[in-house]
Write a protein that holds these residues in place. Structure first.
Motif, mmCIF file in Angstrom:
data_model
loop_
_atom_site.group_PDB
_atom_site.id
_atom_site.type_symbol
_atom_site.label_atom_id
_atom_site.label_comp_id
_atom_site.label_asym_id
_atom_site.label_seq_id
_atom_site.Cartn_x
_atom_site.Cartn_y
_atom_site.Cartn_z
ATOM 1 N N UNK A 21 1.186 -1.278 -0.024
ATOM 2 C CA UNK A 21 -0.103 -0.127 0.080
ATOM 3 C C UNK A 21 0.958 1.241 -0.042
ATOM 4 N N UNK A 22 1.756 1.514 0.654
ATOM 5 C CA UNK A 22 2.659 2.647 0.989
ATOM 6 C C UNK A 22 3.611 3.112 0.183
ATOM 7 N N UNK A 23 3.839 1.995 -0.735
ATOM 8 C CA UNK A 23 5.323 1.730 -2.127
ATOM 9 C C UNK A 23 4.590 2.523 -2.931
ATOM 10 N N UNK A 24 2.907 2.071 -3.278
ATOM 11 C CA UNK A 24 2.235 2.898 -4.362
ATOM 12 C C UNK A 24 1.742 4.206 -3.856
ATOM 13 N N UNK A 25 1.455 4.178 -2.665
ATOM 14 C CA UNK A 25 1.159 5.743 -2.461
ATOM 15 C C UNK A 25 2.240 6.325 -3.142
ATOM 16 N N UNK A 26 3.498 6.104 -1.771
ATOM 17 C CA UNK A 26 4.877 7.591 -1.764
ATOM 18 C C UNK A 26 4.856 7.562 -3.239
ATOM 19 N N UNK A 27 5.474 6.464 -3.978
ATOM 20 C CA UNK A 27 5.999 6.574 -5.947
ATOM 21 C C UNK A 27 5.352 7.355 -6.105
ATOM 22 N N UNK A 39 5.130 -6.965 -5.099
ATOM 23 C CA UNK A 39 3.908 -6.843 -4.837
ATOM 24 C C UNK A 39 2.533 -6.928 -4.192
ATOM 25 N N UNK A 40 2.304 -7.367 -3.422
ATOM 26 C CA UNK A 40 0.539 -7.582 -3.185
ATOM 27 C C UNK A 40 -0.302 -7.559 -3.616
ATOM 28 N N UNK A 41 -0.743 -8.838 -5.347
ATOM 29 C CA UNK A 41 -1.324 -8.216 -6.527
ATOM 30 C C UNK A 41 -3.355 -8.793 -5.587
ATOM 31 N N UNK A 42 -3.766 -7.868 -4.584
ATOM 32 C CA UNK A 42 -4.632 -8.417 -3.872
ATOM 33 C C UNK A 42 -5.812 -6.988 -4.110
ATOM 34 N N UNK A 43 -7.077 -7.700 -3.943
ATOM 35 C CA UNK A 43 -8.775 -6.197 -4.203
ATOM 36 C C UNK A 43 -7.987 -5.138 -3.362
ATOM 37 N N UNK A 44 -7.114 -5.915 -1.866
ATOM 38 C CA UNK A 44 -7.355 -4.270 -1.135
ATOM 39 C C UNK A 44 -6.222 -3.367 -1.728
ATOM 40 N N UNK A 45 -5.139 -3.615 -2.200
ATOM 41 C CA UNK A 45 -3.466 -3.354 -2.570
ATOM 42 C C UNK A 45 -4.128 -2.654 -4.176
ATOM 43 N N UNK A 46 -4.542 -3.072 -4.665
ATOM 44 C CA UNK A 46 -5.476 -3.158 -5.714
ATOM 45 C C UNK A 46 -6.512 -1.179 -6.031
ATOM 46 N N UNK A 47 -6.753 -1.850 -4.645
ATOM 47 C CA UNK A 47 -7.764 -0.528 -4.278
ATOM 48 C C UNK A 47 -6.613 1.109 -3.776
ATOM 49 N N UNK A 48 -5.792 0.747 -3.892
ATOM 50 C CA UNK A 48 -4.569 2.082 -3.659
ATOM 51 C C UNK A 48 -4.119 1.979 -5.127
ATOM 52 N N UNK A 49 -3.433 1.462 -6.270
ATOM 53 C CA UNK A 49 -3.219 1.267 -7.209
ATOM 54 C C UNK A 49 -4.602 2.648 -7.935
ATOM 55 N N UNK A 50 -5.658 1.978 -7.711
ATOM 56 C CA UNK A 50 -6.799 2.604 -8.618
ATOM 57 C C UNK A 50 -6.988 3.764 -8.135
ATOM 58 N N UNK A 51 -7.164 4.687 -6.394
ATOM 59 C CA UNK A 51 -6.319 5.912 -6.478
ATOM 60 C C UNK A 51 -5.100 6.775 -6.402
ATOM 61 N N UNK A 52 -4.684 5.754 -6.745
ATOM 62 C CA UNK A 52 -3.223 7.415 -7.136
ATOM 63 C C UNK A 52 -3.800 7.153 -8.476
ATOM 64 N N UNK A 53 -4.024 6.906 -9.294
ATOM 65 C CA UNK A 53 -4.049 5.960 -10.752
ATOM 66 C C UNK A 53 -5.620 7.478 -10.928
#
Length: 425
Positions: A21-27, A39-53
């Motif tokens: 989670x944190x790596x996606x946000x700060x990157x 990277x954990x390719x799971x529903x929760x972490x992909x939500x963070x990917x979606x937010x930063x996109x």
């Protein structure tokens, strides 16, 4: 109760959820291109990917476990065109709120029916003290959250309850503040955010239980491999630990000292768990964990130990069901506001299976060794850690435990069920 399953072999678990989670946000906030492996390719972490996109970051999936992230810089995010969906992820909405609160635009963030029941006051209140404008349902307590970002001021905030999510939210907001932000914890929680920010050039200082971040103009790109998630490994460590004759190795697990409370408690219960091949990867300590099955005894877990094992309490309850004596866990009121009320959920499920247990306002107790007598489906309450803990309980006892809503497991551990079946076949 003696386990009927013997587990032998070795396995790897998915990348650490908190770090992913944190790596996606700060990157996404960095200036330049970051690469995140493991990277954990799971529903929760992909939500963070979606937010930063949604905020304009270009995130490419080189593979399911490797991301290439073109950071926009701290002041390069753009206003989202739609409501941000955090799914079931409390980490996405809570830490993300710290980023959104500092942006010169409006954003709205919500989640699924479970997330919309989770209290957000603990992160809204300190952000409001910094000058953020955040509105939510139920008197600014529940999602969806409407965040009107803008200039923030530095504060010193003494947290009433240790929470790595709240701390991280405030530290990320502090990058944008007009003066340093200091967060004082009653007990130190996981420090992944501080480690990452320091590695990326931010001014981070620690003094005892207080951590301070200075306003920042630029973050360097992040290049790291996420270690295996100890919280995910814990399910299989407990399975092997409670079944005499078992021998299991879990490869490449993160052993950050603020995450290893579960190992300390299990060892105190008599579990034979060794850390071998210790090394450092991406600033995080990593090791292989080797566990041998043994007869366990009960433990007493106090408030000072809880921050280091807060996510592992459900699976610790499973270990307690196999251990001789009464295990007590206190000072864990934080469990009431996780993906579910994990105290009530575990007591309800264990009781329905004939395992002696009970609640305290801030914890619970479990008496073992106990027989497992399935009497109908156990309600996971849509909580991945409850669902996985019950699956492990059934496997260790050698009985079928029916669990509702096991699809929620995919929020943190895709492939959990096949891995479990492969070990216990």
């Amino acid at each position: 109760m003696s386990g009927k399953t013997v587990v032998r072999g070795e396995l790897s678990v998915p990348g650490d959820k908190s770090i992913s989670h944190r790596a996606v946000m700060v990157a996404a906030l960095a200036t330049g291109v970051s690469r995140v492996g493991g990277f954990l390719h799971a529903a929760d972490t992909l939500s963070t990917v979606g937010m930063m996109r949604a905020l304009g970051a270009r995130i490419e999936e080189v593979s399911p476990t490797e991301l290439r992230i073109e950071g926009l810089g701290l002041r390069g995010l753009v206003e989202p065109a739609d409501v941000i969906d955090a799914g079931n992820s409390g980490t996405t909405i809570r830490i993300g709120s710290g980023i959104l609160a500092a942006q010169p635009f409006l954003s709205v963030i919500t989640g699924d029916r479970y997330l919309r029941r989770r209290p957000m006051g603990r992160v809204i209140d300190p952000l409001a003290r910094m000058g953020a404008s955040i509105l939510g349902r139920d008197g600014n307590r529940l999602p969806p959250l409407c965040i009107r970002g803008g200039p923030l001021r530095g504060i010193r905030y003494e947290m009433p309850v240790a929470s790595a999510q709240v701390k991280s939210s405030l530290l990320l907001a502090g990058l944008y503040a007009d003066s340093p932000v200091t967060v004082v914890e009653p007990k130190r929680s996981r420090d992944h955010t501080e480690r990452m920010l320091a590695a990326m050039g931010a001014g981070v200082a620690r003094d005892g239980n207080a951590v301070t971040v200075a306003p920042c103009e630029r973050l360097d790109p992040l290049v790291m491999t996420v270690p295996g998630d100890l919280s995910s490994a814990a399910f299989f460590l407990v399975l092997a630990a409670v079944t005499p004759g078992s021998s299991l190795t879990v490869r490449g697990v993160g052993v950050n000292p603020f995450r290893t409370g579960i190992l300390d408690v299990l060892r105190g219960m008599g579990a034979d768990i060794r850390q071998v091949g210790e090394r450092v990867e991406g600033g995080e300590p990593v090791a292989d964990l080797v566990v041998q099955g043994a007869e366990l005894v009960a433990a007493r877990v106090g408030p000072e130990e809880v921050p280091g094992l807060i996510d592992e309490v459900p699976i610790l309850c499973v270990a307690a069901a196999f251990a001789a004596g009464r295990t007590e866990i206190r000072g864990a009121v934080e469990l009431r506001v996780k993906e579910s009320d994990r105290i009530a959920a575990m007591v309800d499920c264990l009781s329905s299976l004939g395992i002696p247990c009970g609640e305290y306002p801030d914890g619970l107790w479990v008496e073992g060794p106990a027989g497992v007598s399935p009497a109908g489906p156990c309600d996971s309450r849509g909580d991945h850690r409850i669902a996985m803990s019950l699956r492990i309980l059934g496997a260790a006892a050698g009985v079928r435990v029916e669990v509702t809503d096991v699809d929620c497991i995919d929020t943190s551990f895709p492939g959990f069920q096949p891995l479990l079946e492969g070990l216990t076949r």
